[in-house]
Write a protein that holds these residues in place. Sequence first.
Motif, PDB file in Angstrom:
ATOM      1  N   ALA A 164       0.830  -1.195   0.000  1.00  0.00           N
ATOM      2  CA  ALA A 164       0.000   0.000   0.000  1.00  0.00           C
ATOM      3  C   ALA A 164       0.869   1.252   0.000  1.00  0.00           C
ATOM      4  O   ALA A 164       0.597   2.214  -0.739  1.00  0.00           O
ATOM      5  CB  ALA A 164      -0.940  -0.008   1.202  1.00  0.00           C
ATOM      6  N   ARG A 165       1.933   1.263   0.802  1.00  0.00           N
ATOM      7  CA  ARG A 165       2.812   2.430   0.858  1.00  0.00           C
ATOM      8  C   ARG A 165       3.530   2.632  -0.470  1.00  0.00           C
ATOM      9  O   ARG A 165       3.712   3.769  -0.933  1.00  0.00           O
ATOM     10  CB  ARG A 165       3.820   2.283   2.000  1.00  0.00           C
ATOM     11  CG  ARG A 165       3.219   2.484   3.390  1.00  0.00           C
ATOM     12  CD  ARG A 165       4.295   2.707   4.432  1.00  0.00           C
ATOM     13  NE  ARG A 165       5.130   1.536   4.613  1.00  0.00           N
ATOM     14  CZ  ARG A 165       4.860   0.551   5.482  1.00  0.00           C
ATOM     15  NH1 ARG A 165       3.760   0.598   6.234  1.00  0.00           N
ATOM     16  NH2 ARG A 165       5.683  -0.475   5.614  1.00  0.00           N
ATOM     17  N   LEU A 166       3.943   1.535  -1.082  1.00  0.00           N
ATOM     18  CA  LEU A 166       4.627   1.619  -2.373  1.00  0.00           C
ATOM     19  C   LEU A 166       3.722   2.274  -3.409  1.00  0.00           C
ATOM     20  O   LEU A 166       4.141   3.172  -4.154  1.00  0.00           O
ATOM     21  CB  LEU A 166       5.038   0.219  -2.815  1.00  0.00           C
ATOM     22  CG  LEU A 166       5.864   0.037  -4.089  1.00  0.00           C
ATOM     23  CD1 LEU A 166       6.637  -1.280  -4.000  1.00  0.00           C
ATOM     24  CD2 LEU A 166       4.999   0.004  -5.334  1.00  0.00           C
ATOM     25  N   LEU A 167       2.467   1.838  -3.479  1.00  0.00           N
ATOM     26  CA  LEU A 167       1.540   2.386  -4.459  1.00  0.00           C
ATOM     27  C   LEU A 167       1.208   3.845  -4.162  1.00  0.00           C
ATOM     28  O   LEU A 167       1.050   4.661  -5.076  1.00  0.00           O
ATOM     29  CB  LEU A 167       0.266   1.549  -4.499  1.00  0.00           C
ATOM     30  CG  LEU A 167       0.425   0.129  -5.067  1.00  0.00           C
ATOM     31  CD1 LEU A 167      -0.877  -0.632  -4.956  1.00  0.00           C
ATOM     32  CD2 LEU A 167       0.892   0.182  -6.525  1.00  0.00           C
ATOM     33  N   PRO A 187      -1.515   9.655  -2.355  1.00  0.00           N
ATOM     34  CA  PRO A 187      -1.926   9.157  -1.041  1.00  0.00           C
ATOM     35  C   PRO A 187      -3.258   8.424  -1.023  1.00  0.00           C
ATOM     36  O   PRO A 187      -3.542   7.674  -0.082  1.00  0.00           O
ATOM     37  CB  PRO A 187      -1.998  10.433  -0.192  1.00  0.00           C
ATOM     38  CG  PRO A 187      -2.158  11.550  -1.173  1.00  0.00           C
ATOM     39  CD  PRO A 187      -1.407  11.127  -2.396  1.00  0.00           C
ATOM     40  N   ASP A 188      -4.083   8.613  -2.049  1.00  0.00           N
ATOM     41  CA  ASP A 188      -5.392   7.957  -2.076  1.00  0.00           C
ATOM     42  C   ASP A 188      -5.389   6.655  -2.863  1.00  0.00           C
ATOM     43  O   ASP A 188      -6.444   6.029  -3.041  1.00  0.00           O
ATOM     44  CB  ASP A 188      -6.440   8.903  -2.670  1.00  0.00           C
ATOM     45  CG  ASP A 188      -6.629  10.159  -1.836  1.00  0.00           C
ATOM     46  OD1 ASP A 188      -6.512  10.062  -0.591  1.00  0.00           O
ATOM     47  OD2 ASP A 188      -6.873  11.234  -2.421  1.00  0.00           O
ATOM     48  N   ALA A 189      -4.226   6.243  -3.359  1.00  0.00           N
ATOM     49  CA  ALA A 189      -4.145   5.034  -4.184  1.00  0.00           C
ATOM     50  C   ALA A 189      -4.534   3.805  -3.376  1.00  0.00           C
ATOM     51  O   ALA A 189      -4.164   3.658  -2.212  1.00  0.00           O
ATOM     52  CB  ALA A 189      -2.737   4.872  -4.748  1.00  0.00           C
ATOM     53  N   MET A 190      -5.284   2.919  -4.023  1.00  0.00           N
ATOM     54  CA  MET A 190      -5.701   1.655  -3.414  1.00  0.00           C
ATOM     55  C   MET A 190      -5.143   0.502  -4.247  1.00  0.00           C
ATOM     56  O   MET A 190      -5.038   0.595  -5.474  1.00  0.00           O
ATOM     57  CB  MET A 190      -7.225   1.562  -3.365  1.00  0.00           C
ATOM     58  CG  MET A 190      -7.902   2.707  -2.620  1.00  0.00           C
ATOM     59  SD  MET A 190      -7.614   2.636  -0.837  1.00  0.00           S
ATOM     60  CE  MET A 190      -8.615   1.211  -0.424  1.00  0.00           C
ATOM     61  N   VAL A 191      -4.797  -0.574  -3.572  1.00  0.00           N
ATOM     62  CA  VAL A 191      -4.279  -1.746  -4.267  1.00  0.00           C
ATOM     63  C   VAL A 191      -5.404  -2.411  -5.055  1.00  0.00           C
ATOM     64  O   VAL A 191      -6.481  -2.679  -4.513  1.00  0.00           O
ATOM     65  CB  VAL A 191      -3.675  -2.754  -3.277  1.00  0.00           C
ATOM     66  CG1 VAL A 191      -3.175  -3.989  -4.025  1.00  0.00           C
ATOM     67  CG2 VAL A 191      -2.545  -2.120  -2.482  1.00  0.00           C
TER      68      VAL A 191
END
Length: 269
Positions: A157-160, A166-170
């Motif tokens: 999650a942190r990588l993405l 900051p709002d990116a979801m896996v």
Amino acid sequence: MEDEIVHLGLLDDDAILIDAEALRIAKLDHPDVSLAPYADLLSELTERLVEVGGGAETAAERAAVLAQVIAEEHDFVGDFETYDDPDNADLIRVIDRRRGLPVSLAILYVAAARRMSWEADALNTPGHVLVRIGSATEPVLIDPFAAGRVTGAPQLARLLQRALGPDAMVTGEHLMPMTNRTILVRLLMNQATRAEAAGQADRTLTLFRRITTIAPAHAHGWWECARLELLHGDVAGARSSLSAMLEMTREPSLRAHIFAALDALSHRT
């Protein structure tokens, strides 16, 4: 020298040995270097994996063995200090220096695992290639850049979020395996991006031409070739690249864009 990689554009994807072919691509920039010592190193990795991990059955055990042999014993890790050094995307120099980018190190992990008949794929994670060991249903994700460390959900999650915001979801899209050809294209794209950032227009064009040689269906590569050829004043070359791109795509809006570009070029000499 470019003839040395023409065969890659003709091979079925499954027939591409990514580490051997990445070395062949690197040799284009090192014509006087023999690949024999590098091939010997790849064989050495395989022999050591057989010794250490011949009995490894689970994905977790296999991931641990890969990290032990490649990172701990042979010292292949990410280049944190000079990340943007072009050598990090040149497999000859990666092996020389034992340092590389996520994608170049992933090539070593995936190829070594497959020689053991272990299931392994490089994943299309944005900004930072990860490796999946095992099946899609029971995977272990590892980070070759971080000495083969297992990457859990929080780290992913942190990588993405670093790559996409900051709002990116896996999503499943972020964990899709790359084809062998796509891995090599991504390696070359890293070199091309750095060459253009350094103002090396000739070098950038050479790298995009290599991309279209090994991946003739790569529309973006043809477009970039045309753009760079036009910057060089090579109108005929730009037309040729756009025409090749037109043959490779059936997407209506993209075809319309290409036709418009070709029409604009028809008024230039």
